[in-house]
Structure formats: structure tokens, C-alpha cells
Design a protein around this motif. Structure first.
Motif, PDB file in Angstrom:
ATOM      1  N   ASN A 229       0.861  -1.190   0.000  1.00 21.19           N
ATOM      2  CA  ASN A 229       0.000   0.000   0.000  1.00 21.19           C
ATOM      3  C   ASN A 229       0.897   1.239   0.000  1.00 21.19           C
ATOM      4  O   ASN A 229       2.114   1.120  -0.205  1.00 21.19           O
ATOM      5  CB  ASN A 229      -0.940  -0.029   1.212  1.00 21.19           C
ATOM      6  N   THR A 230       0.323   2.378   0.267  1.00 25.70           N
ATOM      7  CA  THR A 230       1.113   3.617   0.170  1.00 25.70           C
ATOM      8  C   THR A 230       2.309   3.609   1.132  1.00 25.70           C
ATOM      9  O   THR A 230       3.325   4.239   0.861  1.00 25.70           O
ATOM     10  CB  THR A 230       0.235   4.861   0.433  1.00 25.70           C
ATOM     11  N   ASN A 231       2.190   2.888   2.266  1.00 26.40           N
ATOM     12  CA  ASN A 231       3.319   2.826   3.206  1.00 26.40           C
ATOM     13  C   ASN A 231       4.517   2.108   2.608  1.00 26.40           C
ATOM     14  O   ASN A 231       5.666   2.360   2.986  1.00 26.40           O
ATOM     15  CB  ASN A 231       2.914   2.095   4.494  1.00 26.40           C
ATOM     16  N   THR A 232       4.227   1.176   1.670  1.00 31.15           N
ATOM     17  CA  THR A 232       5.301   0.397   1.044  1.00 31.15           C
ATOM     18  C   THR A 232       6.338   1.332   0.417  1.00 31.15           C
ATOM     19  O   THR A 232       7.541   1.092   0.503  1.00 31.15           O
ATOM     20  CB  THR A 232       4.710  -0.502  -0.075  1.00 31.15           C
ATOM     21  N   THR A 233       5.832   2.403  -0.209  1.00 30.15           N
ATOM     22  CA  THR A 233       6.721   3.257  -1.015  1.00 30.15           C
ATOM     23  C   THR A 233       7.659   4.117  -0.165  1.00 30.15           C
ATOM     24  O   THR A 233       8.559   4.756  -0.697  1.00 30.15           O
ATOM     25  CB  THR A 233       5.891   4.182  -1.932  1.00 30.15           C
ATOM     26  N   THR A 234       7.423   4.141   1.154  1.00 31.35           N
ATOM     27  CA  THR A 234       8.328   4.926   1.996  1.00 31.35           C
ATOM     28  C   THR A 234       9.277   4.019   2.789  1.00 31.35           C
ATOM     29  O   THR A 234      10.109   4.497   3.548  1.00 31.35           O
ATOM     30  CB  THR A 234       7.520   5.818   2.985  1.00 31.35           C
ATOM     31  N   SER A 235       9.168   2.698   2.596  1.00 32.67           N
ATOM     32  CA  SER A 235      10.035   1.795   3.354  1.00 32.67           C
ATOM     33  C   SER A 235      11.480   1.878   2.830  1.00 32.67           C
ATOM     34  O   SER A 235      11.702   2.218   1.658  1.00 32.67           O
ATOM     35  CB  SER A 235       9.529   0.354   3.254  1.00 32.67           C
ATOM     36  N   THR A 236      12.425   1.568   3.702  1.00 32.74           N
ATOM     37  CA  THR A 236      13.844   1.654   3.335  1.00 32.74           C
ATOM     38  C   THR A 236      14.163   0.742   2.158  1.00 32.74           C
ATOM     39  O   THR A 236      14.879   1.117   1.236  1.00 32.74           O
ATOM     40  CB  THR A 236      14.717   1.214   4.545  1.00 32.74           C
ATOM     41  N   ARG A 237      13.589  -0.469   2.208  1.00 31.70           N
ATOM     42  CA  ARG A 237      13.885  -1.447   1.154  1.00 31.70           C
ATOM     43  C   ARG A 237      13.354  -0.964  -0.208  1.00 31.70           C
ATOM     44  O   ARG A 237      14.007  -1.142  -1.233  1.00 31.70           O
ATOM     45  CB  ARG A 237      13.250  -2.802   1.537  1.00 31.70           C
TER      46      ARG A 237
END
Ligand SMILES: Nc1ncnc2c1ncn2[C@@H]1O[C@H](COP(=O)(O)OP(=O)(O)OP(=O)(O)O)[C@@H](O)[C@H]1O
Ligand SMILES: [Mg+2]
Length: 282
Positions: free
Chosen positions: A249-257
Motif C-alpha cells: 500500500n502507500t506505506n510500502t513506497t516509503t520503506s527503506t527497502r
């Protein structure tokens, strides 16, 4: 924009799982040449790729590296000059309903209504355990456009037309869904919603997806694997596993990986695009 209804997905996914448990795509030593004005262009050279059933694979690369050509070979629209392509061991010789295609330009039949567009495939192929109309209605509900059943394509926005295009492809219960920059013409907000909706459909159906894009963020967000291609001649230069958790979801795009993977892809694409740019000077 309406989200996809899960009860409809549940029904359709069990249907799909019965019809299409497969979708292993194997390209073996594919080469494709085009003849233009007496010159031979090698669009793809000696390329081999194996895609697991149910895998979501993005083809990423600079303009002209052969992404569409490769997709068209799997679709059966282009015949490779050498090598072979199989889906579940069956040699691809021509287009077929087991491989659904969605293009960048919404290629709906303009003279048919939304519901007629979606019902067309099941009518022709007889795939599916229900009547074509029932199948079409399920898919229409799934993409959240029930209200627009009787509308014609030119009465819909680009995003809506593309949702109908995806429903039309899925209504044949394809083993493989082939998508050539399907969201390229959409505004960025609609595009993000379409990406999430597509992932949801894919998760429920388990269909193998081969998705062509120029957009690194889109590729990292969607895929299990990104195949990076280079041009002159087109070939695979990198196969990158995208080990990000799902559902995304949108949180995925801010993860370090995500940021790391994005950087790896951007660097590769930048180098390749520079090479193409330089080669076009002379
Ligand atoms: N029908 C055709 N006739 C002649 N040459 C072609 C044809 N289709 C593609 N080519 C050439 O083959 C190469 C690969 O083209 P292709 O359209 O597969 O690239 P692509 O990666 O999809 O590009 P883009 O990102 O711009 O869509 C290019 O050099 C292109 O000019
Ligand atoms: Mg293309």
C-alpha cells in the motif's frame, strides 16, 4: 474511485482457480528482427526468461529496448525469428484467450457498451462456468462500474476505460495477463489507485502477470521480480527479486527497502538510457 468488492472476488477467484491453475511462461533463446527500409533491426537478441505460475513480473527498460516486442511474442502477435515460447509447456503459435492483453491505449470496442465489451470474450470462447452475461456482471462489479454497464467507452474517463479493459481481459480467465504500459496515459493519482486495484485482483486470481512499464516506482511497487532490459539489441541485463512484503500500500513506497530497490533500478535505467541517447547521435 470505487474499490473492488471482495465478495465478488471470492466467487470469481474460486472460479478462476478451477479454470487456470497454471501460467508458467518460458522464453527460450528468443530473437526478433524487424526489416525496415532495407535495414535489419534486432529488437530482441537471444533472450531467455522463465516466469513461475502466478508470478508478477515487470519488464523495465529504456524506449526501444524491445519490451512491447517481447510481450507481443508471448501474446502470439509477433513470431520470433528464432527460439520458442511456451505457456505450461504448450508452444505459442498464435494469440489465444489463455493470454489476456491490456494495452496503453484503451482498446475497447467503441460500438459495444461496457457490459458487451466484457461479455465478448466469454461469448466467443465459452470459458467460464456461468453465462457470459453473468460473468461480465461479476467482473463489472469487481471493477466498481456497475452503474456504467450500458455506457459506451467514449462516455467514460481514461481510468474507467482501462478498468473495463482489465475486466475484459480477466473475463476469459487467462493463465497469463499481459499488460503494455496500461496506466501510462493516466494521471498520477488515478494511476496509484489502479495499481492497488490491480494487485488486489492479481492476489485473488493468482494469474501470472507480465507488465511493461517505463516507471521504476510502478515496477518496484507491483512486482515480485523486475527484468531490466537494455537496447541495441534488446536483451535482459538484470533480474531483480523484489522482496517487499505484501499486501502493498502507500506505506510500502516509503520503506527503506523500497527506496533501495528503486535506487538500484534507477541507476541501471539511467545508464542504459544514456547509452541509447549517445547511440542516437550518430
Ligand atoms: N513493427 C516494427 N517494424 C520495425 N521495427 C520495429 C517494429 N516494432 C518495433 N520495432 C523496433 O524494434 C525495437 C524494439 O521496439 P519495441 O516497441 O519493442 O520497444 P519498447 O521497449 O516497447 O519501446 P517503448 O518503451 O518506446 O514502447 C525498436 O528499435 C523499434 O524501432
Ligand atoms: Mg513499447
Amino acid at each position: 474511485m470505487t474499490q473492488i468488492t471482495s465478495s465478488v472476488l471470492d466467487k470469481e477467484s474460486s472460479n478462476r482457480k478451477e479454470l487456470t491453475k497454471k501460467g508458467r511462461v518460458k522464453l527460450e533463446n528468443i530473437s526478433v528482427n524487424y526489416k525496415t527500409r532495407g535495414n535489419l533491426v534486432t529488437a530482441i537478441e537471444n533472450t531467455s526468461i522463465e516466469i513461475e505460475p502466478g508470478e508478477f513480473v515487470c519488464l523495465l527498460g529504456p524506449s526501444g529496448c524491445g519490451k512491447s516486442t517481447l510481450l507481443n511474442c508471448v501474446a502470439g502477435f509477433v513470431k520470433p525469428n528464432s527460439g520458442q515460447i511456451t505457456v505450461d509447456g504448450e508452444l505459442i503459435k498464435q494469440p489465444g484467450p489463455d493470454r489476456g492483453m491490456v494495452f496503453q491505449q484503451y482498446s475497447l470496442y467503441p460500438w459495444k457498451t461496457v457490459i458487451e465489451n466484457i461479455a465478448f470474450g466469454p461469448k466467443v470462447t465459452g470459458r467460464g462456468s456461468q453465462s457470459p452475461e453473468t460473468t461480465a456482471n461479476h467482473f463489472l462489479e469487481m471493477i466498481g462500474l456497475t452503474k456504467y454497464a450500458k455506457h459506451y467507452p467514449n462516455e467514460l474517463s481514461g481510468g474507467m476505460q482501462q478498468r473495463v479493459g482489465i475486466a475484459r481481459a480477466l473475463a476469459n480467465y487467462p493463465r497469463v495477463l499481459l499488460m503494455d504500459e496500461p496506466f501510462g496515459a493516466l494521471d498520477s493519482q488515478t494511476r496509484l489507485i489502479m495499481q492497488e486495484n490491480l494487485l488486489r485482483l492479481w492476489r485473488e486470481f493468482g494469474t501470472t502477470v507480465i507488465f511493461v512499464t517505463h516507471d521504476v516506482d510502478e515496477a518496484v511497487f507491483l512486482s515480485d521480480r523486475i527484468i531490466v532490459m537494455s537496447s541495441n539489441p534488446g536483451r535482459v541485463i538484470k533480474d531483480i527479486k523484489i522482496n517487499l512484503e505484501r499486501p502493498r500500500n502507500t506505506n510500502t513506497t516509503t520503506s527503506t527497502r523500497f527506496v533501495e530497490l528503486r535506487k538500484i533500478c534507477l541507476d541501471l535505467i539511467r545508464d542504459e538510457s544514456l547509452k541509447v541517447f549517445e547511440s542516437q547521435k550518430i
